[in-house]
Design a protein around this motif. Sequence first.
Motif, PDB file in Angstrom:
ATOM      1  N   CYS A  46       0.814  -1.223   0.000  1.00  0.00           N
ATOM      2  CA  CYS A  46       0.000   0.000   0.000  1.00  0.00           C
ATOM      3  C   CYS A  46       0.844   1.269   0.000  1.00  0.00           C
ATOM      4  CB  CYS A  46      -0.939   0.008   1.201  1.00  0.00           C
ATOM      5  SG  CYS A  46      -2.314  -1.135   1.045  1.00  0.00           S
ATOM      6  N   SER A  47       2.107   1.171   0.401  1.00  0.00           N
ATOM      7  CA  SER A  47       2.944   2.371   0.414  1.00  0.00           C
ATOM      8  C   SER A  47       3.119   2.939  -0.988  1.00  0.00           C
ATOM      9  CB  SER A  47       4.306   2.072   1.039  1.00  0.00           C
ATOM     10  OG  SER A  47       5.043   1.176   0.240  1.00  0.00           O
ATOM     11  N   PHE A  48       3.005   2.092  -2.014  1.00  0.00           N
ATOM     12  CA  PHE A  48       3.100   2.568  -3.394  1.00  0.00           C
ATOM     13  C   PHE A  48       1.757   3.054  -3.919  1.00  0.00           C
ATOM     14  CE2 PHE A  48       6.578  -0.508  -3.050  1.00  0.00           C
ATOM     15  CZ  PHE A  48       7.630   0.265  -3.499  1.00  0.00           C
ATOM     16  N   LEU A  49       0.675   2.433  -3.452  1.00  0.00           N
ATOM     17  CA  LEU A  49      -0.650   2.729  -4.006  1.00  0.00           C
ATOM     18  C   LEU A  49      -1.393   3.797  -3.212  1.00  0.00           C
ATOM     19  CD1 LEU A  49      -1.653  -0.989  -4.613  1.00  0.00           C
ATOM     20  CD2 LEU A  49      -0.656   0.602  -6.258  1.00  0.00           C
ATOM     21  N   ILE A  50      -1.505   3.609  -1.918  1.00  0.00           N
ATOM     22  CA  ILE A  50      -2.194   4.550  -1.024  1.00  0.00           C
ATOM     23  C   ILE A  50      -1.233   4.809   0.141  1.00  0.00           C
ATOM     24  CG2 ILE A  50      -4.316   5.010   0.265  1.00  0.00           C
ATOM     25  CD1 ILE A  50      -5.530   2.583  -1.246  1.00  0.00           C
ATOM     26  N   PRO A  51      -0.358   5.794   0.006  1.00  0.00           N
ATOM     27  CA  PRO A  51       0.741   5.965   0.975  1.00  0.00           C
ATOM     28  C   PRO A  51       0.311   6.122   2.432  1.00  0.00           C
ATOM     29  CG  PRO A  51       1.115   7.326  -0.946  1.00  0.00           C
ATOM     30  CD  PRO A  51      -0.249   6.741  -1.097  1.00  0.00           C
ATOM     31  N   ILE A  52      -0.795   6.807   2.697  1.00  0.00           N
ATOM     32  CA  ILE A  52      -1.184   6.995   4.099  1.00  0.00           C
ATOM     33  C   ILE A  52      -1.601   5.658   4.726  1.00  0.00           C
ATOM     34  CG2 ILE A  52      -3.587   7.650   3.654  1.00  0.00           C
ATOM     35  CD1 ILE A  52      -1.348   9.272   6.270  1.00  0.00           C
ATOM     36  N   VAL A  53      -2.292   4.822   3.964  1.00  0.00           N
ATOM     37  CA  VAL A  53      -2.673   3.492   4.454  1.00  0.00           C
ATOM     38  C   VAL A  53      -1.418   2.634   4.611  1.00  0.00           C
ATOM     39  CG1 VAL A  53      -3.969   1.391   3.909  1.00  0.00           C
ATOM     40  CG2 VAL A  53      -4.969   3.623   3.438  1.00  0.00           C
ATOM     41  N   GLY A  54      -0.511   2.741   3.652  1.00  0.00           N
ATOM     42  CA  GLY A  54       0.745   2.009   3.742  1.00  0.00           C
ATOM     43  C   GLY A  54       1.561   2.406   4.950  1.00  0.00           C
ATOM     44  N   LEU A  55       1.566   3.704   5.254  1.00  0.00           N
ATOM     45  CA  LEU A  55       2.306   4.184   6.412  1.00  0.00           C
ATOM     46  C   LEU A  55       1.719   3.627   7.700  1.00  0.00           C
ATOM     47  CD1 LEU A  55       4.543   6.049   7.489  1.00  0.00           C
ATOM     48  CD2 LEU A  55       2.852   7.881   7.546  1.00  0.00           C
ATOM     49  N   ILE A  56       0.411   3.677   7.831  1.00  0.00           N
ATOM     50  CA  ILE A  56      -0.246   3.181   9.052  1.00  0.00           C
ATOM     51  C   ILE A  56      -0.019   1.676   9.217  1.00  0.00           C
ATOM     52  CG2 ILE A  56      -2.498   2.812  10.143  1.00  0.00           C
ATOM     53  CD1 ILE A  56      -3.346   5.508   8.809  1.00  0.00           C
ATOM     54  N   CYS A  57      -0.253   0.911   8.157  1.00  0.00           N
ATOM     55  CA  CYS A  57      -0.072  -0.543   8.238  1.00  0.00           C
ATOM     56  C   CYS A  57       1.389  -0.907   8.501  1.00  0.00           C
ATOM     57  CB  CYS A  57      -0.558  -1.210   6.962  1.00  0.00           C
ATOM     58  SG  CYS A  57      -2.332  -1.177   6.741  1.00  0.00           S
ATOM     59  N   SER A  58       2.308  -0.183   7.889  1.00  0.00           N
ATOM     60  CA  SER A  58       3.726  -0.469   8.094  1.00  0.00           C
ATOM     61  C   SER A  58       4.159  -0.172   9.518  1.00  0.00           C
ATOM     62  CB  SER A  58       4.579   0.336   7.113  1.00  0.00           C
ATOM     63  OG  SER A  58       4.349  -0.091   5.794  1.00  0.00           O
ATOM     64  N   ILE A  59       3.649   0.896  10.096  1.00  0.00           N
ATOM     65  CA  ILE A  59       3.990   1.223  11.482  1.00  0.00           C
ATOM     66  C   ILE A  59       3.468   0.138  12.417  1.00  0.00           C
ATOM     67  CG2 ILE A  59       3.514   2.819  13.385  1.00  0.00           C
ATOM     68  CD1 ILE A  59       3.652   5.091  11.292  1.00  0.00           C
ATOM     69  N   ILE A  60       2.225  -0.276  12.206  1.00  0.00           N
ATOM     70  CA  ILE A  60       1.658  -1.340  13.053  1.00  0.00           C
ATOM     71  C   ILE A  60       2.419  -2.645  12.841  1.00  0.00           C
ATOM     72  CG2 ILE A  60      -0.407  -2.719  13.517  1.00  0.00           C
ATOM     73  CD1 ILE A  60      -2.054  -0.230  12.698  1.00  0.00           C
ATOM     74  N   GLY A  61       2.743  -2.971  11.583  1.00  0.00           N
ATOM     75  CA  GLY A  61       3.510  -4.175  11.293  1.00  0.00           C
ATOM     76  C   GLY A  61       4.890  -4.142  11.914  1.00  0.00           C
ATOM     77  N   TYR A  62       5.509  -2.976  11.939  1.00  0.00           N
ATOM     78  CA  TYR A  62       6.831  -2.827  12.555  1.00  0.00           C
ATOM     79  C   TYR A  62       6.749  -3.046  14.061  1.00  0.00           C
ATOM     80  CZ  TYR A  62      11.469  -0.902  13.425  1.00  0.00           C
ATOM     81  OH  TYR A  62      12.779  -0.737  13.805  1.00  0.00           O
ATOM     82  N   LYS A  63       5.693  -2.481  14.674  1.00  0.00           N
ATOM     83  CA  LYS A  63       5.511  -2.632  16.121  1.00  0.00           C
ATOM     84  C   LYS A  63       5.224  -4.084  16.505  1.00  0.00           C
ATOM     85  CE  LYS A  63       5.374   1.773  17.521  1.00  0.00           C
ATOM     86  NZ  LYS A  63       6.097   2.365  18.599  1.00  0.00           N
ATOM     87  N   LYS A  64       4.530  -4.822  15.641  1.00  0.00           N
ATOM     88  CA  LYS A  64       4.155  -6.206  15.945  1.00  0.00           C
ATOM     89  C   LYS A  64       5.180  -7.219  15.445  1.00  0.00           C
ATOM     90  CE  LYS A  64      -0.756  -5.719  16.372  1.00  0.00           C
ATOM     91  NZ  LYS A  64      -1.787  -6.663  16.654  1.00  0.00           N
ATOM     92  N   ALA A  65       6.289  -6.779  14.886  1.00  0.00           N
ATOM     93  CA  ALA A  65       7.276  -7.694  14.316  1.00  0.00           C
ATOM     94  C   ALA A  65       7.859  -8.637  15.364  1.00  0.00           C
ATOM     95  CB  ALA A  65       8.388  -6.911  13.627  1.00  0.00           C
ATOM     96  N   HIS A  66       7.946  -8.188  16.608  1.00  0.00           N
ATOM     97  CA  HIS A  66       8.508  -9.068  17.648  1.00  0.00           C
ATOM     98  C   HIS A  66       7.632 -10.293  17.896  1.00  0.00           C
ATOM     99  CE1 HIS A  66       5.647  -6.670  19.985  1.00  0.00           C
ATOM    100  NE2 HIS A  66       5.641  -7.661  20.855  1.00  0.00           N
ATOM    101  N   GLU A  67       6.332 -10.191  17.605  1.00  0.00           N
ATOM    102  CA  GLU A  67       5.431 -11.336  17.756  1.00  0.00           C
ATOM    103  C   GLU A  67       5.684 -12.398  16.693  1.00  0.00           C
ATOM    104  OE1 GLU A  67       1.398  -9.984  17.706  1.00  0.00           O
ATOM    105  OE2 GLU A  67       1.762  -8.491  19.277  1.00  0.00           O
ATOM    106  N   TYR A  68       6.339 -12.008  15.601  1.00  0.00           N
ATOM    107  CA  TYR A  68       6.613 -12.912  14.485  1.00  0.00           C
ATOM    108  C   TYR A  68       8.104 -13.185  14.352  1.00  0.00           C
ATOM    109  CZ  TYR A  68       1.875 -11.538  13.254  1.00  0.00           C
ATOM    110  OH  TYR A  68       0.532 -11.311  13.283  1.00  0.00           O
ATOM    111  N   ASN A  69       8.834 -13.122  15.455  1.00  0.00           N
ATOM    112  CA  ASN A  69      10.294 -13.331  15.466  1.00  0.00           C
ATOM    113  C   ASN A  69      10.993 -12.395  14.494  1.00  0.00           C
ATOM    114  OD1 ASN A  69      10.065 -15.379  17.379  1.00  0.00           O
ATOM    115  ND2 ASN A  69       9.758 -16.931  15.805  1.00  0.00           N
ATOM    116  N   ASP A  70      10.559 -11.148  14.476  1.00  0.00           N
ATOM    117  CA  ASP A  70      11.093 -10.084  13.603  1.00  0.00           C
ATOM    118  C   ASP A  70      10.903 -10.389  12.127  1.00  0.00           C
ATOM    119  OD1 ASP A  70      11.743  -8.455  15.686  1.00  0.00           O
ATOM    120  OD2 ASP A  70      13.858  -9.029  15.745  1.00  0.00           O
ATOM    121  N   ASN A  71       9.983 -11.283  11.816  1.00  0.00           N
ATOM    122  CA  ASN A  71       9.656 -11.584  10.427  1.00  0.00           C
ATOM    123  C   ASN A  71       8.879 -10.404   9.853  1.00  0.00           C
ATOM    124  OD1 ASN A  71       9.117 -12.761   7.984  1.00  0.00           O
ATOM    125  ND2 ASN A  71       7.682 -14.269   8.774  1.00  0.00           N
ATOM    126  N   GLY A  72       9.364  -9.797   8.802  1.00  0.00           N
ATOM    127  CA  GLY A  72       8.699  -8.676   8.158  1.00  0.00           C
ATOM    128  C   GLY A  72       9.098  -7.322   8.697  1.00  0.00           C
TER     129      GLY A  72
END
Length: 113
Positions: A46-72
């Motif tokens: 989404c960062s390429f298509l709808i940047p604001i949605v991509g930014l929000i999802c990426s921030i949440i994904g970054y914060k939750k990366a520890h739950e996935y053994n830093d996967n992603g």
Amino acid sequence: MFCNNCGREIDDKAVVCPNCGVVANKQALAPESTKSNTLAIVGFICSFLIPIVGLICSIIGYKKAHEYNDNGKSLALAGIIISSVIIIIAVVFIIIGISSILSLASAIGGMSY
């Protein structure tokens, strides 16, 4: 532990029997199932298509990366950077466009016939 094939005693941590070569511990050979950090993937796309949605999802994904053994985590970071750069470029173009329209309007308004 004993080998299921030859019956000899083997180490409990052995993956294969050192005597006959048969797999002794199938669980040790099986790859661990890894969960995907879906928000990091969605954020990056989404960062390429709808940047604001991509930014929000990426921030949440970054914060939750520890739950996935830093996967992603790196994918989410890339989504944050790409979204931020695209948003900044868009804001700059909007400011340039507005200032161009205002200067054109003042030039047309200042003309007398």
